[in-house]
Design a protein around this motif. Structure first.
Motif, PDB file in Angstrom:
ATOM      1  N   ASP A  57     -14.033 -20.948 -52.784  1.00 25.01           N
ATOM      2  CA  ASP A  57     -12.750 -20.292 -53.061  1.00 25.01           C
ATOM      3  C   ASP A  57     -11.748 -20.870 -52.071  1.00 25.01           C
ATOM      4  O   ASP A  57     -11.716 -20.483 -50.910  1.00 25.01           O
ATOM      5  N   TRP A  58     -10.915 -21.798 -52.534  1.00 23.90           N
ATOM      6  CA  TRP A  58      -9.975 -22.492 -51.664  1.00 23.90           C
ATOM      7  C   TRP A  58      -8.842 -21.578 -51.209  1.00 23.90           C
ATOM      8  O   TRP A  58      -8.113 -21.925 -50.273  1.00 23.90           O
ATOM      9  N   ALA A  59      -8.702 -20.401 -51.819  1.00 24.58           N
ATOM     10  CA  ALA A  59      -7.680 -19.439 -51.384  1.00 24.58           C
ATOM     11  C   ALA A  59      -8.015 -18.881 -50.006  1.00 24.58           C
ATOM     12  O   ALA A  59      -7.120 -18.453 -49.273  1.00 24.58           O
ATOM     13  N   THR A  60      -9.288 -18.887 -49.625  1.00 26.73           N
ATOM     14  CA  THR A  60      -9.697 -18.314 -48.348  1.00 26.73           C
ATOM     15  C   THR A  60      -9.660 -19.321 -47.198  1.00 26.73           C
ATOM     16  O   THR A  60      -9.855 -18.947 -46.047  1.00 26.73           O
ATOM     17  N   ALA A  61      -9.422 -20.592 -47.508  1.00 31.51           N
ATOM     18  CA  ALA A  61      -9.427 -21.628 -46.465  1.00 31.51           C
ATOM     19  C   ALA A  61      -8.082 -21.657 -45.735  1.00 31.51           C
ATOM     20  O   ALA A  61      -7.029 -21.766 -46.348  1.00 31.51           O
ATOM     21  N   VAL A  62      -8.163 -21.552 -44.424  1.00 25.09           N
ATOM     22  CA  VAL A  62      -6.993 -21.665 -43.557  1.00 25.09           C
ATOM     23  C   VAL A  62      -7.157 -22.964 -42.783  1.00 25.09           C
ATOM     24  O   VAL A  62      -8.190 -23.185 -42.136  1.00 25.09           O
ATOM     25  N   TRP A  63      -6.141 -23.828 -42.847  1.00 29.92           N
ATOM     26  CA  TRP A  63      -6.242 -25.176 -42.291  1.00 29.92           C
ATOM     27  C   TRP A  63      -5.570 -25.283 -40.936  1.00 29.92           C
ATOM     28  O   TRP A  63      -4.464 -24.800 -40.744  1.00 29.92           O
ATOM     29  N   THR A  64      -6.254 -25.945 -40.011  1.00 30.48           N
ATOM     30  CA  THR A  64      -5.747 -26.178 -38.668  1.00 30.48           C
ATOM     31  C   THR A  64      -5.987 -27.631 -38.301  1.00 30.48           C
ATOM     32  O   THR A  64      -7.091 -28.146 -38.516  1.00 30.48           O
ATOM     33  N   GLU A  65      -4.980 -28.274 -37.732  1.00 26.93           N
ATOM     34  CA  GLU A  65      -5.170 -29.608 -37.188  1.00 26.93           C
ATOM     35  C   GLU A  65      -5.534 -29.418 -35.724  1.00 26.93           C
ATOM     36  O   GLU A  65      -4.825 -28.752 -34.979  1.00 26.93           O
ATOM     37  N   THR A  66      -6.672 -29.967 -35.341  1.00 24.46           N
ATOM     38  CA  THR A  66      -7.183 -29.747 -33.999  1.00 24.46           C
ATOM     39  C   THR A  66      -7.880 -31.002 -33.491  1.00 24.46           C
ATOM     40  O   THR A  66      -7.938 -32.003 -34.182  1.00 24.46           O
ATOM     41  N   ASP A  67      -8.400 -30.948 -32.292  1.00 24.49           N
ATOM     42  CA  ASP A  67      -9.116 -32.063 -31.689  1.00 24.49           C
ATOM     43  C   ASP A  67     -10.578 -31.692 -31.493  1.00 24.49           C
ATOM     44  O   ASP A  67     -10.881 -30.573 -31.070  1.00 24.49           O
ATOM     45  N   LEU A  68     -11.468 -32.643 -31.781  1.00 22.35           N
ATOM     46  CA  LEU A  68     -12.891 -32.481 -31.500  1.00 22.35           C
ATOM     47  C   LEU A  68     -13.356 -33.677 -30.686  1.00 22.35           C
ATOM     48  O   LEU A  68     -12.860 -34.792 -30.860  1.00 22.35           O
ATOM     49  N   SER A  69     -14.314 -33.441 -29.831  1.00 24.70           N
ATOM     50  CA  SER A  69     -14.859 -34.519 -29.005  1.00 24.70           C
ATOM     51  C   SER A  69     -15.829 -35.372 -29.821  1.00 24.70           C
ATOM     52  O   SER A  69     -16.330 -34.949 -30.868  1.00 24.70           O
ATOM     53  N   GLY A  70     -16.125 -36.551 -29.296  1.00 22.68           N
ATOM     54  CA  GLY A  70     -17.143 -37.398 -29.902  1.00 22.68           C
ATOM     55  C   GLY A  70     -18.488 -36.703 -29.931  1.00 22.68           C
ATOM     56  O   GLY A  70     -19.259 -36.860 -30.881  1.00 22.68           O
ATOM     57  N   ARG A 169      -8.435 -36.250 -33.458  1.00 19.03           N
ATOM     58  CA  ARG A 169      -7.729 -35.340 -34.355  1.00 19.03           C
ATOM     59  C   ARG A 169      -8.506 -35.163 -35.658  1.00 19.03           C
ATOM     60  O   ARG A 169      -8.967 -36.138 -36.254  1.00 19.03           O
ATOM     61  N   VAL A 170      -8.666 -33.922 -36.118  1.00 20.43           N
ATOM     62  CA  VAL A 170      -9.289 -33.601 -37.398  1.00 20.43           C
ATOM     63  C   VAL A 170      -8.553 -32.420 -38.033  1.00 20.43           C
ATOM     64  O   VAL A 170      -7.890 -31.646 -37.340  1.00 20.43           O
ATOM     65  N   TRP A 171      -8.667 -32.307 -39.334  1.00 15.50           N
ATOM     66  CA  TRP A 171      -8.249 -31.098 -40.045  1.00 15.50           C
ATOM     67  C   TRP A 171      -9.498 -30.261 -40.252  1.00 15.50           C
ATOM     68  O   TRP A 171     -10.538 -30.780 -40.670  1.00 15.50           O
ATOM     69  N   VAL A 172      -9.405 -28.959 -39.957  1.00 13.07           N
ATOM     70  CA  VAL A 172     -10.536 -28.056 -40.153  1.00 13.07           C
ATOM     71  C   VAL A 172     -10.084 -26.888 -41.017  1.00 13.07           C
ATOM     72  O   VAL A 172      -9.102 -26.213 -40.704  1.00 13.07           O
ATOM     73  N   GLY A 173     -10.829 -26.673 -42.083  1.00 10.28           N
ATOM     74  CA  GLY A 173     -10.609 -25.498 -42.925  1.00 10.28           C
ATOM     75  C   GLY A 173     -11.641 -24.449 -42.560  1.00 10.28           C
ATOM     76  O   GLY A 173     -12.835 -24.729 -42.514  1.00 10.28           O
ATOM     77  N   ALA A 174     -11.153 -23.256 -42.260  1.00 12.34           N
ATOM     78  CA  ALA A 174     -12.038 -22.137 -41.935  1.00 12.34           C
ATOM     79  C   ALA A 174     -11.667 -20.969 -42.841  1.00 12.34           C
ATOM     80  O   ALA A 174     -10.546 -20.890 -43.344  1.00 12.34           O
ATOM     81  N   GLN A 175     -12.601 -20.069 -43.028  1.00 11.25           N
ATOM     82  CA  GLN A 175     -12.327 -18.915 -43.853  1.00 11.25           C
ATOM     83  C   GLN A 175     -11.288 -18.027 -43.185  1.00 11.25           C
ATOM     84  O   GLN A 175     -11.268 -17.908 -41.961  1.00 11.25           O
ATOM     85  N   SER A 176     -10.413 -17.435 -43.975  1.00 12.07           N
ATOM     86  CA  SER A 176      -9.373 -16.547 -43.441  1.00 12.07           C
ATOM     87  C   SER A 176      -9.971 -15.581 -42.431  1.00 12.07           C
ATOM     88  O   SER A 176     -11.040 -15.029 -42.659  1.00 12.07           O
TER      89      SER A 176
END
Length: 180
Positions: A57-70, A169-176
């Motif tokens: 259900d893509w309505a529940t995905a909240v997108w954040t641009e964030t950083d992750l380590s190797g 930098r990555v985009w991460v979708g998490a549930q609302s």
């Protein structure tokens, strides 16, 4: 109201921004253009890809641009059908260094030691799987990074840190209601 992969694909327009606007207006899909382009527009008509993520259900995905380590990116889950792309890019980069037909990509890696466009990941609560992060888009990018980490060509942030500590930098979708 749930938003399915099929509903997003049914509103397809040949123009990216028109497709994105239709999905925002008609489905109330809240998705950044950069994510929408890679996830829904570039994969339009890709039945294999769509089949993997049809139940979300893509309505529940909240997108954040964030950083992750190797270190964290080494732990990202990849669907078995796309693991070959990661492995192939990693092996080629480990063997030959970063090679790409697009000079701008190689130049960006050599200057910034990371990718030009952030890959798209989701958390396990979005897919219903037990992974912390799952890669949806950016298999070659991840493989290139892993190969460069293996070659120790990604520079250190500080002298005492290992190369895997550089942030990417990555985009991460998490549930609302959840943080990625």
């Amino acid at each position: 109201m749930p938003i399915s992969w099929t509903a997003i694909q049914a509103l397809h327009e040949p123009d990216l921004e028109r497709h994105w606007a239709r999905c925002r207006d008609e489905l109330t899909l809240d998705c950044p253009l950069a994510v929408f382009e890679e996830l829904f527009f570039e994969h339009h008509g890709d039945d294999d890809f769509g089949g993997l993520y049809r139940a979300i259900d893509w309505a529940t995905a909240v997108w954040t641009e964030t950083d992750l380590s190797g270190v964290m990116l080494r732990r990202v889950a990849v669907d078995r059908g796309y693991q070959y792309a990661v492995d192939e890019a990693r092996a080629r980069t480990l063997r030959e260094g970063l090679v790409d037909a697009r000079p701008a990509i190689v130049e960006h890696w050599s200057l910034h030691h990371t990718w030009l466009r952030p890959p798209v990941l989701v958390t396990g609560d979005v897919t219903g799987r037990g992974f912390q992060y799952e890669l949806l888009v950016g298999f070659t990018r991840l493989g290139n990074l892993l190969g460069l980490l293996d070659r120790e060509e990604v520079p250190e942030l500080k002298r005492q840190e290992v190369p895997e500590m550089k942030r990417h930098r990555v985009w991460v979708g998490a549930q609302s209601g959840r943080v990625g």
